[in-house]
Structures are given as structure tokens and as C-alpha cells.
Design an enzyme around this catalytic site. Sequence first.
Site, PDB file in Angstrom:
ATOM      1  N   ASP A  11      -4.028  54.256 -15.292  1.00  0.00           N
ATOM      2  CA  ASP A  11      -2.848  53.854 -16.054  1.00  0.00           C
ATOM      3  C   ASP A  11      -2.615  54.817 -17.227  1.00  0.00           C
ATOM      4  O   ASP A  11      -3.467  55.675 -17.505  1.00  0.00           O
ATOM      5  CB  ASP A  11      -3.046  52.407 -16.548  1.00  0.00           C
ATOM      6  CG  ASP A  11      -1.733  51.649 -16.661  1.00  0.00           C
ATOM      7  OD1 ASP A  11      -0.675  52.294 -16.820  1.00  0.00           O
ATOM      8  OD2 ASP A  11      -1.757  50.409 -16.612  1.00  0.00           O
ATOM      9  N   GLU A  59       0.035  56.802 -12.740  1.00  0.00           N
ATOM     10  CA  GLU A  59       1.300  56.297 -13.302  1.00  0.00           C
ATOM     11  C   GLU A  59       1.931  57.384 -14.174  1.00  0.00           C
ATOM     12  O   GLU A  59       2.737  57.095 -15.055  1.00  0.00           O
ATOM     13  CB  GLU A  59       1.060  54.996 -14.089  1.00  0.00           C
ATOM     14  CG  GLU A  59       0.530  53.875 -13.223  1.00  0.00           C
ATOM     15  CD  GLU A  59       0.757  52.485 -13.791  1.00  0.00           C
ATOM     16  OE1 GLU A  59       1.780  52.278 -14.464  1.00  0.00           O
ATOM     17  OE2 GLU A  59      -0.113  51.622 -13.570  1.00  0.00           O
ATOM     18  N   TRP A  60       1.569  58.583 -13.910  1.00  0.00           N
ATOM     19  CA  TRP A  60       1.975  59.760 -14.683  1.00  0.00           C
ATOM     20  C   TRP A  60       3.507  59.846 -14.844  1.00  0.00           C
ATOM     21  O   TRP A  60       4.007  59.916 -15.977  1.00  0.00           O
ATOM     22  CB  TRP A  60       1.322  60.940 -14.005  1.00  0.00           C
ATOM     23  CG  TRP A  60       1.621  62.320 -14.437  1.00  0.00           C
ATOM     24  CD1 TRP A  60       2.519  62.751 -15.378  1.00  0.00           C
ATOM     25  CD2 TRP A  60       0.968  63.479 -13.915  1.00  0.00           C
ATOM     26  NE1 TRP A  60       2.479  64.111 -15.462  1.00  0.00           N
ATOM     27  CE2 TRP A  60       1.537  64.593 -14.591  1.00  0.00           C
ATOM     28  CE3 TRP A  60      -0.020  63.718 -12.961  1.00  0.00           C
ATOM     29  CZ2 TRP A  60       1.143  65.906 -14.323  1.00  0.00           C
ATOM     30  CZ3 TRP A  60      -0.414  65.023 -12.699  1.00  0.00           C
ATOM     31  CH2 TRP A  60       0.165  66.100 -13.385  1.00  0.00           C
ATOM     32  N   PRO A  61       4.300  59.805 -13.739  1.00  0.00           N
ATOM     33  CA  PRO A  61       5.752  59.926 -13.966  1.00  0.00           C
ATOM     34  C   PRO A  61       6.356  58.766 -14.753  1.00  0.00           C
ATOM     35  O   PRO A  61       7.257  58.983 -15.571  1.00  0.00           O
ATOM     36  CB  PRO A  61       6.358  59.987 -12.563  1.00  0.00           C
ATOM     37  CG  PRO A  61       5.265  59.724 -11.601  1.00  0.00           C
ATOM     38  CD  PRO A  61       3.957  59.808 -12.295  1.00  0.00           C
ATOM     39  N   LEU A  62       5.860  57.566 -14.549  1.00  0.00           N
ATOM     40  CA  LEU A  62       6.399  56.416 -15.286  1.00  0.00           C
ATOM     41  C   LEU A  62       6.336  56.653 -16.797  1.00  0.00           C
ATOM     42  O   LEU A  62       7.290  56.376 -17.527  1.00  0.00           O
ATOM     43  CB  LEU A  62       5.595  55.152 -14.915  1.00  0.00           C
ATOM     44  CG  LEU A  62       5.761  53.923 -15.791  1.00  0.00           C
ATOM     45  CD1 LEU A  62       7.179  53.388 -15.763  1.00  0.00           C
ATOM     46  CD2 LEU A  62       4.804  52.823 -15.338  1.00  0.00           C
ATOM     47  N   TYR A  63       5.224  57.213 -17.248  1.00  0.00           N
ATOM     48  CA  TYR A  63       5.057  57.436 -18.686  1.00  0.00           C
ATOM     49  C   TYR A  63       5.692  58.742 -19.151  1.00  0.00           C
ATOM     50  O   TYR A  63       5.764  59.006 -20.341  1.00  0.00           O
ATOM     51  CB  TYR A  63       3.558  57.407 -19.049  1.00  0.00           C
ATOM     52  CG  TYR A  63       2.970  56.009 -18.915  1.00  0.00           C
ATOM     53  CD1 TYR A  63       3.016  55.108 -19.977  1.00  0.00           C
ATOM     54  CD2 TYR A  63       2.392  55.579 -17.719  1.00  0.00           C
ATOM     55  CE1 TYR A  63       2.502  53.823 -19.856  1.00  0.00           C
ATOM     56  CE2 TYR A  63       1.876  54.308 -17.590  1.00  0.00           C
ATOM     57  CZ  TYR A  63       1.934  53.429 -18.661  1.00  0.00           C
ATOM     58  OH  TYR A  63       1.422  52.164 -18.531  1.00  0.00           O
ATOM     59  N   ASP A  96       6.907  47.897 -13.928  1.00  0.00           N
ATOM     60  CA  ASP A  96       6.048  46.990 -13.148  1.00  0.00           C
ATOM     61  C   ASP A  96       6.880  46.005 -12.338  1.00  0.00           C
ATOM     62  O   ASP A  96       7.862  45.445 -12.834  1.00  0.00           O
ATOM     63  CB  ASP A  96       5.173  46.161 -14.091  1.00  0.00           C
ATOM     64  CG  ASP A  96       4.163  46.997 -14.848  1.00  0.00           C
ATOM     65  OD1 ASP A  96       4.126  48.226 -14.647  1.00  0.00           O
ATOM     66  OD2 ASP A  96       3.413  46.409 -15.658  1.00  0.00           O
TER      67      ASP A  96
HETATM   68  C1  GLA Z   1       0.555  48.499 -16.681  1.00  0.00           C
HETATM   69  C2  GLA Z   1       0.669  48.880 -15.211  1.00  0.00           C
HETATM   70  C3  GLA Z   1       0.502  47.648 -14.356  1.00  0.00           C
HETATM   71  C4  GLA Z   1      -0.836  46.991 -14.629  1.00  0.00           C
HETATM   72  C5  GLA Z   1      -0.973  46.675 -16.110  1.00  0.00           C
HETATM   73  C6  GLA Z   1      -2.377  46.239 -16.458  1.00  0.00           C
HETATM   74  O1  GLA Z   1       1.603  47.696 -17.096  1.00  0.00           O
HETATM   75  O2  GLA Z   1       1.900  49.516 -14.978  1.00  0.00           O
HETATM   76  O3  GLA Z   1       0.616  47.974 -12.990  1.00  0.00           O
HETATM   77  O4  GLA Z   1      -1.866  47.866 -14.199  1.00  0.00           O
HETATM   78  O5  GLA Z   1      -0.689  47.831 -16.902  1.00  0.00           O
HETATM   79  O6  GLA Z   1      -2.553  46.018 -17.825  1.00  0.00           O
END
Ligand code: GLA
Length: 432
Positions: free
Chosen positions: A170, A203-207, A231
Site C-alpha cells: 500500500d 497501489e503506486w498509480p493510485l497514489y 477502494d
Molecule cells: C487502502 C487500500 C485498501 C486497503 C486499506 C487497508 O485504503 O487502498 O485496499 O488495503 O488501505 O488499510
Amino acid sequence: MKLRSGGRRLGCVFARRCLALVLCGILGAEALDNGLARTPTMGWLHWERFMCNVDCQEEPDSCISEQLFMQMADVMVSDGWKEAGYEYVCIDDCWMAPQRDSSGRLQADPQRFPGGIERLASYVHSKGLKLGIYADVGNQTCAGFPGSFGYYDIDAQTFADWGVDLLKFDGCHCDSIKHLVKGYKYMSLALNRTGRSIVYSCEWPLYTWPFHKPNYTKIRQYCNHWRNFADVYDSWESVKSILDWTSSNQEKIINAAGPGGWNDPDMLVIGNFGLSWDQQVTQMALWAIMAAPLLMSNDLRHISLQAKTLLQDKDVIAINQDPLGKQGYCLRKEGNIEVWQRPLSNLAWAVAVRNLKEIGGPLSYTIAIASLGQGVACNPGCFVTQLLPEKMKLGFYGWTSNIRTRVNPTGTVLLRLEQRIYTTPETIIHIL
Ligand code: GLA
């Protein structure tokens, strides 16, 4: 972290552009060279359904504990999930003890995981399944447990020593975008150095999106799949926003997908509380079209037969897992209908017709086969099977014919088109 869709409801980008991208077969970059995720990862991940429930006194059956993952592994074997292809049992946030041990290693919460992760991994392996775990590139996980910043090598080695097979990494609590990018790359290399095969889920691109357009060529070189958007929640609003984001951004992301690396639109929430039957069908159909990892987040111990049958549908899974590995895309939006398509191996295609309306009854929609594009399987003819919402052989179709569909509000009709030369008189029905 939550990204908003900004209220935008953009339709699909027009067909020709997408089709050109797909037909050229451009893969933006080499995939992460770890030999893993040649087709999208399939398994189960605890987050959406069980979240950060650490209260095992009050809720022993749904708190984040070794028991939850052992039971899920048992059911995955006994109830046909493993046979259907679901292989990874994945732990998300909140498994850790609040502190590292005296050698700086992460440790599982001793009350909730009395045997530690190593014993859990052996258990999961004894069932012929694989174990996934969660950590964070920054100073803390999103739920406030120890982050991996400053400990990437130690953490990668710890996970390998424990027998972990997948890491969801994450991106919370990172000081800067530079640190985030460096951290994601570093962890990928650290995992490789352990010599253990560990799927790397980023989750590199999301951030990155809040700062600039992510470099998908790079991301593909380091990650086996990557989250782009917010999410998933157990609601139609959420699933819809993921589909809208994907169709609005497809030109930026679909070329990055292919064997070894996939766009990850987040977990399947089928079998929970928030989606109607038609909406569950839409999630399954579109996750297959998008070549998405199929990570269910539900309670496999208590799931309806209908949801189970949908999630285990082998024909839909075959589309998701198609070895050609090209991600599908939204071909067009026409009024309240969206048409998506995905090229498959052996010149087959998947086509999904979504009814966007949330009012009224089923909509009739006729697809002119020629409008699906030159590359599509039906030239000169094809055999069409409807896979969802029910399986039905629709018969032979010619290049100049039309397929009639009827789609429930918020639902989807999923079709598979196989190239065939028509030879028998009855096939003429759809050809004239
Ligand atoms: C972020 C991620 C979720 C989950 C939560 C856990 O929001 O995007 O998929 O892993 O953290 O805290």
C-alpha cells in the site's frame, strides 16, 4: 486513500482509437520479470468484507485472525473455489503487532495469529493454495500499523522466510511522491533478491494520480498488478465509479496490461450485501473484460448459491484468464447503453452490453456485428454464446447481421463470439 471521480460521467472513448491500440498489440513495456501473474491473479482478500476488525472477543468469526484465513482456505478447497482457479488467500491490513520485534522484523499480532504467519503459510500451502500478505511503502500502513519505510530489505526477506506468495504493498503515509516511487521500485527488487516467487501487487498509480499521470511503462516493469482508483465498497455507486473511471482513462491504461502485469480495479464484492443480482453480473462480466485480478472479498463460509455460481462460472473465468492477455475496453456509449469488448485467443472476442439506466425495465439493444470493428471474430461468420446473465447458445451470425440483446437496468449481457465458417442451412437465420 480515496480518489474521487470528480463527479465526471464520461462515456467511452470512440471505438477506432481504442481498437487501433489493441490491434497494434502494443505493450508499453516489458513486464516484471518474475514469471508470475501470466494471467490475472485469482484468490480471496479480506479487506472489503472484514476490514480492520481486531476484536476477537466480540467477533471471533470475523476478526482478522489466523482462524479466518484457515477457514477461508478450507472452504476454498471444499467448495470448489480452488478448482475454479481461486488460488491466493490474502491478508490485508491489520495483521501486524503494533511494534516490530527486537531485530526490526515485522511480527503478527500474537493473540490473533498465535502460530505466526509462517505456520499460517504452511497451513495454506498444505491445502494447495498460496498466501498473500499486506505491507505499506510509507511509515505506517493505512490503518496505522508499522510501515516498511527504512525496512524494505528486512521485510522482503521476512515475507520470503515465512513462505509468503504475494505482497500487497500500500502507499499510505509516504512523505513525498519521490519517496513513494523509489519505495515501490526498491521493494520489487528486494522481493526478487529473496529468490522466492512473490506476486507484487502495487497501489503506486493510485497514489501518483493526485500529482501527475503515472508512468505505466515503469510500473509494469516493477509490479504484477497495480491499483489505479479508489477502494471498492459494497455498493453500486462504488462499482459504477470504478467502471466510469476505467472507461474514461482507458487510453492511458489498457496498453500497460498483459501477461505478467495487470490493471487492478480492486476486489470483487459479489456475494455481500450491496449489489443486486444484475449489478453482481455486471461486476463479474466487466472484471472479465478488463482482465482484472479476481480477488473476492466476501465470506465464502456463508455465500448464496447464486453468487457462488456466478463467481465460479468457468466460461466467464476463461475470458478473464484468456492467455492472449489483452485488456478489453469500452467501444461506445449510445444513450443508456455501453458496449465493451475484449479480444481473446483463437480469434474469439468477448462483448459486454451494459444498461446504464437505473429506472424502468429491460432495454432492447441491437448490435450490428460490423459495428464491432474489422478485427472482430465474425468475418465472415461466428458462433455467438451468451454467457451472462444466463448461458444460451445464440447461434451463427454473419458479418452483416445483428445480435439482439435485452439488458436489465444496471445489468450486463456478456457474449462470446467464436470465429466459424457457416455451412448448414439453419445458420442462415442470423445471416440474412
Ligand atoms: C487502502 C487500500 C485498501 C486497503 C486499506 C487497508 O485504503 O487502498 O485496499 O488495503 O488501505 O488499510
